[in-house]
Enzyme design. Structure first.
Site, PDB file in Angstrom:
ATOM      1  CD  GLU A   1      41.799  40.845  41.689  1.00  0.00           C
ATOM      2  OE1 GLU A   1      40.613  40.661  41.377  1.00  0.00           O
ATOM      3  OE2 GLU A   1      42.159  41.058  42.858  1.00  0.00           O
TER       4      GLU A   1
ATOM      5  CG  HIS B   1      39.386  39.925  50.819  1.00  0.00           C
ATOM      6  ND1 HIS B   1      38.428  40.885  50.595  1.00  0.00           N
ATOM      7  CD2 HIS B   1      40.052  39.774  49.647  1.00  0.00           C
ATOM      8  CE1 HIS B   1      38.512  41.300  49.346  1.00  0.00           C
ATOM      9  NE2 HIS B   1      39.481  40.640  48.745  1.00  0.00           N
TER      10      HIS B   1
END
Length: 513
Positions: A330, A412
């Site tokens: 992140e 993803h």
């Protein structure tokens, strides 16, 4: 002689409009310049290039360029520019000029593929009408950050006048912070950009156990906040208060405890900060000595970065998912966001973040989380182990190999070829102590190690523009390897072999060694 305008806006300095005479500039080059003087030389060389107005800038007579802060890495300097047209920001008009330490220009990346030409800047649609259209792109809207007039210069398309709104709320996928470009003439949505990217005290985390942390003392109170980099802090997502206490001892080892999750998160963030400095010469996740608050308490099997914060959720057992490959990932989105061109596009953003998660895990090298190339193996998000396997993405149902459909896949899933490429570059197809990795062309690839691999990746990101893609990352990583290792083709050939091995095709005019 023609003159080309340049707006020089560096850091927080007041913008000054100057006109620079076209043509090459000459200057005496110092021997072994200092970092500061090398950055000054780079800025001067980049300004001269802009003033000369080479055709590959695709500049119109109404364009001006705004120089951003110079970024130094690996003996090179990277000078990003933004662009305006008749005073309006150009979305897709950015570029990067790379120079060596002596100020000689070595490479230029340009996002825009054609000149804007003559374009009216008078909208036919009101900002309120455009905002209403933008709001329809989300299921719910909680707030609006603002709406402004811009020029959208998408690669391969004619420039359009647009209203650009950034809104917060929820999408079909969950929490959203979305920028929407609405054509200011006909109301068509030209494009969207999602900013939410998912997936010395002592403390006891549930993942890393007993660890040492740099914390902050304020009177008789301690904060779970890095003392030297105060934007690096762990907070309770309920109220966004930084965890505090009177004894500078943090967490209890219980993974369902938010403060314990904060211990693991701050530990990872501080170690990543050190990795960025040691391996890449970067000053923090945001490049300016700082980062973003990490907030523990998202009620979801997820984590995300949205440009202002990192939110950490929990696994299905209720434990906070603050491992290196999650927090490092992140924060990696934040690094991507704070390099030229912003967050990577066309299906590349998740693999880019995964490379930083992996590098952080390997730098930490904690026995409680042995370094590997799996994503989420420690946090066990939904009870079925890792969510991605960089050495063999197909184990999680993602593609090992690039195809023309990759850029349009869910982000993803689209990370598969990029993760596979990075693993092959770092470890090779034999794995070198890690699992062997199948290649898409049946070739054998020799790795260069993760420290060299992430250095090449990061320096490629410093060439990034807003038109990033797998095909461009192939070119930028080849150029980065050539820049960083001028006396050897070993690293360059490894980069090339790894891209070939995941079926990302050669590009016209790509570097050679």
């Amino acid at each position: 002689m023609s003159r080309f305008p340049l707006v020089m806006a560096v850091g927080t300095a007041t913008a000054v409009v100057v006109a620079m005479t076209a043509g090459p500039a000459t200057a005496a080059q110092p021997t072994a310049p200092s970092a500061q003087s090398a950055a000054t030389l780079a800025a001067g060389a980049a300004d001269a290039l802009i003033a000369a107005n080479p055709s590959y800038l695709h500049a119109s007579a109404s364009d001006t360029f705004q120089r951003q802060a110079v970024i130094s890495s690996g003996g090179f300097n990277y000078v990003p520019f933004t662009r305006t047209y008749k005073g309006l920001p150009v979305d897709g008009g950015d570029l990067v000029v790379m120079t060596d330490s002596a100020g000689a220009t070595k490479y230029t990346s340009v996002a825009q593929s054609s000149a804007i030409g003559e374009l009216s800047t008078v909208p036919k649609l009101s900002d309120a009408a455009a905002l209403a259209i933008a709001k329809k792109q989300l299921k719910t809207v909680s707030s609006v950050e603002g709406t402004k007039l811009v020029v959208v210069a998408a690669e391969g398309a004619a420039a359009r006048l647009a209203w650009q709104s950034t809104i917060r709320g929820t999408s079909a996928e969950g929490v959203s912070r979305l920028t929407v470009n609405v054509d200011a003439v006909n109301g068509k949505v030209l494009g969207t950009q999602e900013h939410v990217t998912s997936a010395t005290g002592t403390g006891t985390g549930w993942i890393y156990g007993s660890v040492s942390l740099s914390t902050t003392q304020s009177g008789s109170t301690y904060l779970l906040q890095d003392s030297a980099h105060t934007t690096l802090r762990a907070q309770n997502a309920s109220g966004n208060a930084t965890f505090s206490g009177t004894d500078n001892v943090w967490g209890n080892g219980n993974g369902t405890n938010r403060e314990t999750g904060g211990v693991d998160a701050l530990y990872v963030a501080e170690k990543q900060f050190a990795m960025l400095s040691s391996w890449l010469g970067r000053n923090g996740q945001n490049g300016s000595g700082g980062a973003w608050p990490i907030r523990i308490g998202l009620n979801d099997q997820n984590a995300y970065y949205d440009g202002t914060q990192v939110q950490i959720g929990k696994n299905t057992a209720g434990r906070w998912i603050s491992s290196a490959d999650v927090v490092g990932h992140e924060l990696g989105h934040g690094i991507d966001d704070h390099t030229p061109g912003g967050i990577s596009r066309s299906g590349t953003q998740e693999f880019v973040a995964d490379t930083f998660g992996a590098a952080t895990e390997w730098y930490i090298n904690n026995p409680n989380d042995p370094p590997d190339y799996q994503v989420g193996e420690e946090v066990n998000l939904v009870g079925s182990g890792p969510i991605r396997y960089m050495y063999n993405p197909s184990l999680a149902g993602d593609s090992n190999c690039y195809s023309s459909s990759t850029p349009s896949q869910e982000v993803h899933a689209a990370a598969g070829p990029g993760n596979h490429w990075f693993y092959l570059l770092a470890q090779g197809s034999s794995g070198n102590g890690q699992p062997s990795s199948p290649t898409c062309n049946g070739s054998s690839v020799t790795g260069v190690g993760i420290q060299t691999a992430i250095k090449i990746m990061y320096n490629a990101m410093l060439l990034k523009t807003s038109s990033s893609s797998y095909l461009k990352y192939r070119v930028w990583t080849l150029q980065a390897a050539k820049n960083l290792f001028p006396g050897s083709c070993t690293q360059f050939n490894a980069v090339k072999a790894a891209w070939n091995a995941v079926s990302v095709p050669a590009q016209s005019g790509e570097p050679t060694c």
